[in-house]
Design an enzyme around this catalytic site. Structure first.
Site, PDB file in Angstrom:
ATOM      1  N   HIS A 133       0.903  -1.332   0.083  1.00  0.00           N
ATOM      2  CA  HIS A 133      -0.036  -0.035   0.025  1.00  0.00           C
ATOM      3  C   HIS A 133       0.620   1.047  -0.039  1.00  0.00           C
ATOM      4  CE1 HIS A 133       0.416   0.667   4.403  1.00  0.00           C
ATOM      5  NE2 HIS A 133       0.463  -0.393   4.525  1.00  0.00           N
ATOM      6  N   ASP A 143       6.191   1.991   6.513  1.00  0.00           N
ATOM      7  CA  ASP A 143       4.948   1.040   6.632  1.00  0.00           C
ATOM      8  C   ASP A 143       4.104   1.683   5.561  1.00  0.00           C
ATOM      9  OD1 ASP A 143       2.749  -0.286   6.792  1.00  0.00           O
ATOM     10  OD2 ASP A 143       2.228   0.299   8.821  1.00  0.00           O
ATOM     11  N   GLU A 147      -5.169   1.105   2.796  1.00  0.00           N
ATOM     12  CA  GLU A 147      -5.100   0.019   3.934  1.00  0.00           C
ATOM     13  C   GLU A 147      -4.833   0.452   5.202  1.00  0.00           C
ATOM     14  OE1 GLU A 147      -2.505  -2.812   6.346  1.00  0.00           O
ATOM     15  OE2 GLU A 147      -2.211  -0.725   5.912  1.00  0.00           O
ATOM     16  N   ASP A 201       4.475  -6.122   3.572  1.00  0.00           N
ATOM     17  CA  ASP A 201       4.397  -5.154   4.545  1.00  0.00           C
ATOM     18  C   ASP A 201       5.416  -5.204   5.562  1.00  0.00           C
ATOM     19  OD1 ASP A 201       3.123  -2.970   6.032  1.00  0.00           O
ATOM     20  OD2 ASP A 201       1.147  -3.590   5.316  1.00  0.00           O
ATOM     21  N   HIS A 259       4.625   2.510  13.346  1.00  0.00           N
ATOM     22  CA  HIS A 259       3.689   3.439  13.451  1.00  0.00           C
ATOM     23  C   HIS A 259       4.176   4.429  14.341  1.00  0.00           C
ATOM     24  CE1 HIS A 259      -0.376   1.538  11.506  1.00  0.00           C
ATOM     25  NE2 HIS A 259       0.702   1.441  10.920  1.00  0.00           N
TER      26      HIS A 259
END
Length: 389
Positions: free
Chosen positions: A72, A189, A223, A244, A324
């Site tokens: 993504h 990511d 995503e 991923d 994240h």
């Protein structure tokens, strides 16, 4: 079959280029254009959905039981929730991430009149004013605000700038590519996964090999908000491999080196046969790898299955530290992933029944049911009792 050569310099260049393009979910037009231009330079045919998801195809010897890779292009970000009386902006996150990692971030807010720079700050940001209260402020999106680098002392000033509720906020990636192979940046990511797919495509083209079946390369745009590969999957695809990040953290087996094969995420186990085939390819080609299970994780593949796609799914990952947040990966993992993806793309079709959507029992797969042979432990002689005096 030997491994195809991966152009590491190309992989790094592509990753640097796409990291420089802001692309929070909902604001992905420019990165979609960039990926399409990269595909054109590689000579790969593609098509674009209405909203900008990309489906490219490398032709194989047969279109049936096609394979697909997916990554993504969208990232985490934020959105303007409210124009505050002090001229600052209340935010809500795009995707699931903590405001702990937003504090201090340099950002761009995109208004209809143009872009503005700014900084996300805690409500109590001055130690000279608030002293210890700076340290006791709770961590939440309600306790941070966006300071715009423009004259804005009131909500009315903000409106004059053209900034409004709902405007998208992109967080600076601040990438660093170190000489020792480590890469530190936000939004790895899954822009690292996108770079891996493009580098794999380039390597396959350079090899001159033709896959047994068509290979699709899917680039999704939502995503991080749970949509994933829901509407872009062709009906002839029998196997879908998501590329991923894998979370390297205490209690996880993921590493920043080699390939981490996810055996399950929060939506359940990945396909038994496809996951084991990928692991066997790693063993056959001496690609460093490990397996992991993720509790709080979903991917493009999960979204496809939840949408009703009858495909075998797997997830192969690059180990990422502080996912994240302030993320870190290593080029060794990206190269290993590209090598595995190329090996899988060129591998023989093992389950020929997958060429049909429906069929009888003939050719249907088996799973292990026999008990494993056990090696008996060697007998240990009991010590002789000591003689009594």
């Amino acid at each position: 079959m030997s491994l195809v050569a991966i152009d590491i310099a190309y992989l790094a260049r592509v990753l640097q280029d796409i990291l420089a393009i802001p692309s929070p979910t909902g604001y992905t037009d420019e990165i979609a254009r960039h990926v399409c231009e990269e595909l054109e330079q590689l000579g790969i045919e593609y098509e674009l959905t209405r909203r900008g998801a990309i489906r490219a195809r490398m032709k194989g010897h047969s279109p049936k039981a096609a394979r697909a890779f997916v990554a993504h292009v969208d990232t985490l970000g934020a959105q303007v929730k409210f124009l505050k009386d002090n001229g600052r902006l209340e935010l809500v996150p795009i995707g699931h991430w903590s405001s702990r990692f937003a504090e201090g971030a340099r950002v761009t807010v995109f208004s209809e009149k143009g872009a503005y720079r700014g900084t996300i700050l805690p409500l109590k940001a001055s130690g000279h004013t608030f002293n210890d209260e700076v340290d006791t402020l709770p961590v939440s999106w309600r306790t941070v605000e966006l300071r715009i680098d423009a004259y804005a002392k009131s909500a009315e000033d903000v409106k004059k700038l053209g900034i409004d509720i709902g405007d998208i906020v992109a967080v600076d990636p601040q990438p660093e590519f170190l000489d020792n192979g480590f890469i530190v940046s936000r939004h790895l990511d899954d822009k690292a996964g996108v770079a891996v797919m493009l580098a794999t495509l380039k390597a396959l083209i350079a090899s001159g090999e033709t896959p047994m079946v068509d290979i699709y390369w899917l680039f999704t745009i939502a995503e991080e908000t749970g949509h994933g590969a829901t509407s872009i999957l062709p009906p002839d695809v029998a196997s879908l491999v998501a590329i991923d990040n894998g979370t390297s953290a205490p209690g996880q087996a993921s590493e920043e080196f080699g390939v981490t094969i996810a055996m399950a995420d929060q939506t359940g186990p990945f396909d038994y046969h496809l996951s084991r085939k990928l692991a066997q390819l790693c063993r056959d080609h001496e690609i460093k790898h490990q397996k992991d299970v993720f509790r709080y994780y979903r991917s493009d593949a999960a979204a496809a299955v939840e949408a009703g796609a009858d495909v075998r799914t797997a997830l192969i990952t690059f180990g990422i530290d502080a996912s994240h947040g302030y993320e870190r990966i290593h080029m060794h993992a990206l190269r290993s992933l590209a090598e595995l993806a190329a090996a899988y793309a060129l591998s023989p079709l093992a389950i020929t029944r997958d060429t049909r959507n429906f069929s009888g029992l003939k050719g249907f797969t088996h799973q292990q049911v026999e008990e494993a042979e056990q090696t008996l432990a060697p007998e240990v002689e009991e010590p002789e009792p000591e003689a009594e005096e």
